[in-house]
Design an enzyme around this catalytic site. Sequence first.
Site, PDB file in Angstrom:
ATOM      1  N   ASP A 199       0.811  -1.212   0.000  1.00  0.00           N
ATOM      2  CA  ASP A 199       0.000   0.000   0.000  1.00  0.00           C
ATOM      3  C   ASP A 199       0.851   1.271   0.000  1.00  0.00           C
ATOM      4  O   ASP A 199       0.689   2.129   0.857  1.00  0.00           O
ATOM      5  CB  ASP A 199      -0.908  -0.058   1.252  1.00  0.00           C
ATOM      6  CG  ASP A 199      -1.889   1.095   1.302  1.00  0.00           C
ATOM      7  OD1 ASP A 199      -2.343   1.541   0.239  1.00  0.00           O
ATOM      8  OD2 ASP A 199      -2.194   1.551   2.420  1.00  0.00           O
ATOM      9  N   ASN A 259       6.551  -7.660   6.449  1.00  0.00           N
ATOM     10  CA  ASN A 259       5.270  -7.102   6.891  1.00  0.00           C
ATOM     11  C   ASN A 259       4.116  -7.841   6.212  1.00  0.00           C
ATOM     12  O   ASN A 259       4.068  -7.934   4.980  1.00  0.00           O
ATOM     13  CB  ASN A 259       5.194  -5.619   6.517  1.00  0.00           C
ATOM     14  CG  ASN A 259       3.872  -4.985   6.943  1.00  0.00           C
ATOM     15  OD1 ASN A 259       3.652  -4.711   8.119  1.00  0.00           O
ATOM     16  ND2 ASN A 259       2.984  -4.750   5.986  1.00  0.00           N
ATOM     17  N   GLU A 260       3.212  -8.349   7.034  1.00  0.00           N
ATOM     18  CA  GLU A 260       1.935  -8.920   6.568  1.00  0.00           C
ATOM     19  C   GLU A 260       2.090  -9.889   5.405  1.00  0.00           C
ATOM     20  O   GLU A 260       1.417  -9.755   4.375  1.00  0.00           O
ATOM     21  CB  GLU A 260       0.950  -7.796   6.218  1.00  0.00           C
ATOM     22  CG  GLU A 260       0.601  -6.945   7.414  1.00  0.00           C
ATOM     23  CD  GLU A 260      -0.583  -6.006   7.188  1.00  0.00           C
ATOM     24  OE1 GLU A 260      -0.997  -5.839   6.027  1.00  0.00           O
ATOM     25  OE2 GLU A 260      -1.083  -5.452   8.166  1.00  0.00           O
ATOM     26  N   ASN A 262      -0.606  -5.877  13.405  1.00  0.00           N
ATOM     27  CA  ASN A 262      -1.319  -4.722  12.851  1.00  0.00           C
ATOM     28  C   ASN A 262      -2.818  -4.974  12.991  1.00  0.00           C
ATOM     29  O   ASN A 262      -3.292  -6.033  12.584  1.00  0.00           O
ATOM     30  CB  ASN A 262      -0.998  -4.549  11.365  1.00  0.00           C
ATOM     31  CG  ASN A 262       0.482  -4.304  11.116  1.00  0.00           C
ATOM     32  OD1 ASN A 262       1.221  -3.940  12.021  1.00  0.00           O
ATOM     33  ND2 ASN A 262       0.913  -4.498   9.870  1.00  0.00           N
ATOM     34  N   TYR A 273      -6.913  -3.189  12.665  1.00  0.00           N
ATOM     35  CA  TYR A 273      -7.744  -2.059  12.197  1.00  0.00           C
ATOM     36  C   TYR A 273      -9.205  -2.235  12.604  1.00  0.00           C
ATOM     37  O   TYR A 273     -10.106  -1.947  11.813  1.00  0.00           O
ATOM     38  CB  TYR A 273      -7.586  -1.920  10.682  1.00  0.00           C
ATOM     39  CG  TYR A 273      -6.225  -1.363  10.326  1.00  0.00           C
ATOM     40  CD1 TYR A 273      -5.985   0.012  10.323  1.00  0.00           C
ATOM     41  CD2 TYR A 273      -5.149  -2.212  10.054  1.00  0.00           C
ATOM     42  CE1 TYR A 273      -4.733   0.525  10.047  1.00  0.00           C
ATOM     43  CE2 TYR A 273      -3.892  -1.700   9.774  1.00  0.00           C
ATOM     44  CZ  TYR A 273      -3.698  -0.333   9.767  1.00  0.00           C
ATOM     45  OH  TYR A 273      -2.449   0.187   9.504  1.00  0.00           O
ATOM     46  N   TYR A 321     -11.520  -1.429   8.937  1.00  0.00           N
ATOM     47  CA  TYR A 321     -11.764  -2.342   7.820  1.00  0.00           C
ATOM     48  C   TYR A 321     -12.859  -3.361   8.157  1.00  0.00           C
ATOM     49  O   TYR A 321     -13.399  -4.005   7.264  1.00  0.00           O
ATOM     50  CB  TYR A 321     -10.479  -3.070   7.418  1.00  0.00           C
ATOM     51  CG  TYR A 321      -9.465  -2.157   6.752  1.00  0.00           C
ATOM     52  CD1 TYR A 321      -9.772  -1.465   5.593  1.00  0.00           C
ATOM     53  CD2 TYR A 321      -8.195  -1.993   7.297  1.00  0.00           C
ATOM     54  CE1 TYR A 321      -8.852  -0.626   4.986  1.00  0.00           C
ATOM     55  CE2 TYR A 321      -7.268  -1.156   6.690  1.00  0.00           C
ATOM     56  CZ  TYR A 321      -7.596  -0.471   5.537  1.00  0.00           C
ATOM     57  OH  TYR A 321      -6.683   0.356   4.936  1.00  0.00           O
ATOM     58  N   GLU A 323       0.625  -1.477  14.102  1.00  0.00           N
ATOM     59  CA  GLU A 323      -0.187  -0.568  13.268  1.00  0.00           C
ATOM     60  C   GLU A 323      -1.591  -0.524  13.826  1.00  0.00           C
ATOM     61  O   GLU A 323      -2.169  -1.566  14.161  1.00  0.00           O
ATOM     62  CB  GLU A 323      -0.281  -1.072  11.815  1.00  0.00           C
ATOM     63  CG  GLU A 323       0.962  -0.886  10.985  1.00  0.00           C
ATOM     64  CD  GLU A 323       0.767  -1.289   9.517  1.00  0.00           C
ATOM     65  OE1 GLU A 323      -0.390  -1.258   9.023  1.00  0.00           O
ATOM     66  OE2 GLU A 323       1.766  -1.638   8.885  1.00  0.00           O
ATOM     67  N   TRP A 381      -0.395   3.903  12.906  1.00  0.00           N
ATOM     68  CA  TRP A 381      -0.272   3.956  11.444  1.00  0.00           C
ATOM     69  C   TRP A 381      -1.010   5.186  10.967  1.00  0.00           C
ATOM     70  O   TRP A 381      -2.183   5.271  11.170  1.00  0.00           O
ATOM     71  CB  TRP A 381      -0.854   2.699  10.790  1.00  0.00           C
ATOM     72  CG  TRP A 381      -0.519   2.643   9.338  1.00  0.00           C
ATOM     73  CD1 TRP A 381      -1.344   2.903   8.284  1.00  0.00           C
ATOM     74  CD2 TRP A 381       0.757   2.298   8.771  1.00  0.00           C
ATOM     75  NE1 TRP A 381      -0.659   2.748   7.105  1.00  0.00           N
ATOM     76  CE2 TRP A 381       0.623   2.385   7.369  1.00  0.00           C
ATOM     77  CE3 TRP A 381       1.999   1.947   9.318  1.00  0.00           C
ATOM     78  CZ2 TRP A 381       1.682   2.128   6.501  1.00  0.00           C
ATOM     79  CZ3 TRP A 381       3.049   1.697   8.456  1.00  0.00           C
ATOM     80  CH2 TRP A 381       2.880   1.779   7.056  1.00  0.00           C
ATOM     81  N   LYS A 431      -4.063   7.985   6.710  1.00  0.00           N
ATOM     82  CA  LYS A 431      -4.027   7.616   8.130  1.00  0.00           C
ATOM     83  C   LYS A 431      -2.970   8.393   8.906  1.00  0.00           C
ATOM     84  O   LYS A 431      -2.722   8.114  10.068  1.00  0.00           O
ATOM     85  CB  LYS A 431      -3.812   6.109   8.273  1.00  0.00           C
ATOM     86  CG  LYS A 431      -4.994   5.303   7.718  1.00  0.00           C
ATOM     87  CD  LYS A 431      -4.947   3.849   8.100  1.00  0.00           C
ATOM     88  CE  LYS A 431      -6.069   3.070   7.425  1.00  0.00           C
ATOM     89  NZ  LYS A 431      -5.871   2.872   5.971  1.00  0.00           N
TER      90      LYS A 431
HETATM   91  C1  GCB Z   1      -1.548  -2.391   6.668  1.00  0.00           C
HETATM   92  C2  GCB Z   1      -0.270  -2.299   5.939  1.00  0.00           C
HETATM   93  C3  GCB Z   1       0.061  -0.877   5.524  1.00  0.00           C
HETATM   94  C4  GCB Z   1      -1.191  -0.182   4.997  1.00  0.00           C
HETATM   95  C5  GCB Z   1      -2.215  -0.150   6.111  1.00  0.00           C
HETATM   96  C6  GCB Z   1      -3.537   0.500   5.677  1.00  0.00           C
HETATM   97  O1  GCB Z   1      -1.826  -3.320   7.359  1.00  0.00           O
HETATM   98  O2  GCB Z   1       0.810  -2.860   6.648  1.00  0.00           O
HETATM   99  O3  GCB Z   1       1.050  -0.914   4.546  1.00  0.00           O
HETATM  100  O4  GCB Z   1      -0.921   1.100   4.520  1.00  0.00           O
HETATM  101  O5  GCB Z   1      -2.504  -1.444   6.528  1.00  0.00           O
HETATM  102  O6  GCB Z   1      -3.687   1.695   5.835  1.00  0.00           O
HETATM  103  O7  GCB Z   1      -4.397  -0.213   5.167  1.00  0.00           O
END
Ligand code: GCB
Length: 577
Positions: free
Chosen positions: A155, A394-395, A446, A448, A452, A484, A529, A548
């Site tokens: 991303d 990462n991920e 990470n 969210y 999400y 994150e 993040w 973000k």
């Molecule tokens: C994540 C990623 C990061 C993205 C972020 C997002 O998990 O590691 O690269 O920018 O989410 O904002 O979706």
Amino acid sequence: MLYPKESETREVKDLSGVWEFRTEIDKDYILMPVPASFNDVTQDINLRDYIGKVFYKRSFFVPSYWRDKNIFVRIGAATHSSEVYVNGVLVVKHKGGFLPFEAEISDYVNYGKENILEIVLDNTLTWDILPPGELKTIEDNMHPKGYRILNYYFDFYNYSGIHRPVMIYSTPKVYIKDISIITEIVNNFGIVKYSIESEGKNFHVILRDKGEIVAESRGKDGVMEVRSPKLWEPGNSYLYNLEVRLLEKDNFDVYRMEIGIRTVKVEGKQFLINEKPFYFKGFGKHEDADIRGKGLDHVINVKDFNLLKWIGANSFRTSHYPYSEEILFLADKYGIAVIEEAPAVGLNLWNRDEKVFTKGRVDEKTLEHHLEVMRDLIYRDRNHPSVVMWSVANEAATYEDGAEEYFKKVIEETRKLDPTRPITIVENVAPKETKVSKYVDVICVNRYYSWYTDCGDLSIIEYQLEKELKEWFEIYKKPLILSEFGADTISGFHSDPPLMFTEEYQQEMIKKFVEVLDKLDFVVGEHVWNFADFMTKQHITRVVGNRKGVFTRNRQPKMVAHFLRERWNKMPNFWKK
Ligand code: GCB
């Protein structure tokens, strides 16, 4: 790999400036700044989104008296595959856009004359480069014949160009090739172990504290002791000056660098720096700014460190690739701890029906490159006191069987190359699903929630986050960093009660997340993040990039910055929960 530095035996020419530039399809050269991404510099949309080869060119002068020296060309970083030509001769090829590479060019330069340097780059991503990607030709009746896109599964925008300085430097014929430093603290002594790589034999190593000699040693490898050392610590950095002298009959070389005395260790639920429990407060960042893209910019870099200090942060992660050496020198000086990440992001198709760790995608060729990158990364950055942990990826799709075998090798190799620093991998899958986190020292996750998933429902955060983080600890019994969490926020959007994309929502979300973290004694850090808004590829979920940021792309604070500033400035760097 040593950073090129001037001394009485070495000279450095920084070739930063305006170069000539063209793409493979253009005949004419245009002007292009170096370092910078080429994407946002012109008004040409075709160049902005260009995929393929580009050519950079300029001349440089080699003085006649350099005849009895070694001469090197060194590229700080260029995306993603490079070929470097000096006076038409190919001197080095390199794969990977985030680490330096160099070549000795003593035999190819014209002494006392001008020389031509050409750098040919290709920004195409493939499955055997990090980060990976794939060029796809779309064959359907809605696209013209030969319609191509570059797919990548991370991303941030695929900014391209010569991103870090290009330097020509000289050394004596027999010279100091590399130095490695390991520090320990025993009773009231700082122990500085050094090892020198060189064809020379006679070395004198001197450690100074603001000009005063505090320790000395002779020999290629050695140990120095500093009584009552001033330690390097996040929030309280202290650097000593190390001078390495190579003394031979007709040959003399000197290299100087700053070092910090500190230790890092993971023990039980804690991440210890200098034997004290450290709590990471900070961000995942990006090398990203308007117009210059990913090009090194000292103005942005110093501003960012001043903002980190202002907000009370003590650390960041170099998400999702190694940052410039210039940034790490600042981290050493500002006393900011760094989790340094390999450019291994997008090892994921975000589709469980499609295997990632499989022949033709992430396979033995990718692994070979990944191991090379870890080696180059560690050799570049092992002497920075600010670097306290390596992140191998990462991920990634760590739920796949192939991922276990792959990362086991990467982690083993990383540990061999650097037994002094903990290792992590940043995860987004559930604790029971990953086949890799059992191999690392610190769990990085990470999350969210309310973004999400369960969009807009801030009330769900406490329940979901607490339950999940406890599960990570129950299974792995390791310290955990929430690496994150965050919400896209358009600066200037407001609503009360908070709605998604407003500054109030970002603030409420982050508040709710950290309230949970404060309850859990195995949590050793919070990285929001992101530090600042940054560019991504275009998509319906991205409003001119990822929003973000706690700061705008122009480094102005959003509302949440003031909340974090109050929280973090009250919180000590070291604590016992
Ligand atoms: C994540 C990623 C990061 C993205 C972020 C997002 O998990 O590691 O690269 O920018 O989410 O904002 O979706």
